[in-house]
Scaffold this active site. Structure first.
Site, PDB file in Angstrom:
ATOM      1  N   GLY A 208       0.831  -1.429   0.085  1.00  0.00           N
ATOM      2  CA  GLY A 208       0.243   0.206  -0.201  1.00  0.00           C
ATOM      3  C   GLY A 208       1.215   1.044  -0.154  1.00  0.00           C
ATOM      4  N   ASP A 209       2.472   1.149   0.531  1.00  0.00           N
ATOM      5  CA  ASP A 209       2.691   2.653   0.397  1.00  0.00           C
ATOM      6  C   ASP A 209       4.929   2.149   0.024  1.00  0.00           C
ATOM      7  OD1 ASP A 209       3.693   5.279   0.702  1.00  0.00           O
ATOM      8  OD2 ASP A 209       3.669   5.045   2.651  1.00  0.00           O
ATOM      9  N   ALA A 210       4.679   1.183  -0.960  1.00  0.00           N
ATOM     10  CA  ALA A 210       5.744   0.847  -1.469  1.00  0.00           C
ATOM     11  C   ALA A 210       7.116   1.229  -1.765  1.00  0.00           C
ATOM     12  CB  ALA A 210       5.300  -0.356  -2.262  1.00  0.00           C
ATOM     13  N   CYS A 211       7.149   2.309  -0.802  1.00  0.00           N
ATOM     14  CA  CYS A 211       8.175   2.972  -1.214  1.00  0.00           C
ATOM     15  C   CYS A 211       9.420   2.996  -0.851  1.00  0.00           C
ATOM     16  CB  CYS A 211       8.150   4.366  -0.947  1.00  0.00           C
ATOM     17  SG  CYS A 211       7.672   4.961   0.842  1.00  0.00           S
TER      18      CYS A 211
END
Length: 256
Positions: A175-178
């Site tokens: 969901g927030d694959a940084c």
């Protein structure tokens, strides 16, 4: 456990929570109220679910919530953030991330109780615009200078197309694959765990691919990486991504 008074405040990273590290480095505590408390509740629930899988993530050590302020204490994931690696490590790390995302996305989506598909996230985007919670000064370069309301219209216009396409690509996403949200062993470059999982849930795989590729391509934030490394991620992941959906999910992320 150490007294929280002796814990060191962590100022790196982009978390909205107050983050503190135990003196021995073995644990972290995140605290916050309001929207941050909501995100910590979401993270706690997802970490509880992840504990029943073979996916590496922090362990919950303590949870405190008085209805206004929540504090989530978790174990430290070994390794270093992918964003902190030197340039010679980048090719191996990107391959590892591609393989890890393949592993994450292969988890049976029916086993995941968290929903992050567009029927959930687009209404959240609308609420955040209505409440003035979207930071218009932090938009990606290609959307710089536009208003949140203008971007919301674009998101809503694209939603029907994206919802048709997401049906064949729904997987368990981070969901927030940084880059800062994945840790690796500095020697083997194998992924040792993922953190900041409050957005984890079932969504189009392009959500993770879009945010990972954007993070890898951003040499201002991650100077050791760049566009070729982003393409190498797709090669390691083993798919041909849809450019339109990659852009759509970067647009969606402007609101979340």
């Amino acid at each position: 456990m150490h007294s929280s008074d002796s814990w060191e405040q962590v100022t790196t990273g982009r978390s909205s929570a107050e983050v503190r590290r135990a003196p021995d480095g073995a644990a972290y505590a995140k605290s916050g109220s309001g929207i941050v408390r909501r995100d910590l509740l979401a993270e706690r629930d997802r970490l509880e679910w992840l504990a029943g899988t073979d996916l590496p993530s922090p362990r919950i050590l303590d949870w405190a919530d008085d209805g206004e302020l929540a504090v989530l204490t978790t174990s430290t994931v070994p390794g270093v953030a992918m964003s902190d690696l030197p340039a010679p490590s980048v090719p191996g790390a990107v391959r590892s991330l591609g393989h890890f995302l393949t592993r994450l996305h292969a988890v049976a989506r029916e086993s995941c109780p968290f929903e992050r598909w567009l029927a959930v996230t687009v209404p959240v985007a609308r609420v955040r615009v209505d409440q003035g919670l979207v930071d218009e000064d932090d938009f990606d370069d290609e959307r710089d200078g536009r208003s949140a309301e203008d971007l919301l219209d674009e998101l809503v216009d694209g939603r029907p197309r994206a919802e048709k396409l997401e049906l064949r690509d729904l997987v368990v996403c981070h969901g927030d694959a940084c880059l800062p949200n994945f840790l690796v062993d500095p020697d083997s470059l194998a992924v040792t765990g993922m953190i900041d999982v409050h957005r984890l849930g079932v969504a189009d795989r392009h959500l993770d691919l879009a945010l990972a590729m954007r993070s890898i391509s951003d040499t201002t934030l991650n100077p050791a990486y760049g566009a070729p490394a982003a393409e190498a991620l797709l090669t390691a992941y083993g798919v041909t991504a849809d450019p339109w959906r990659l852009d759509f999910y970067c647009l969606l992320d402007e609101f979340l």
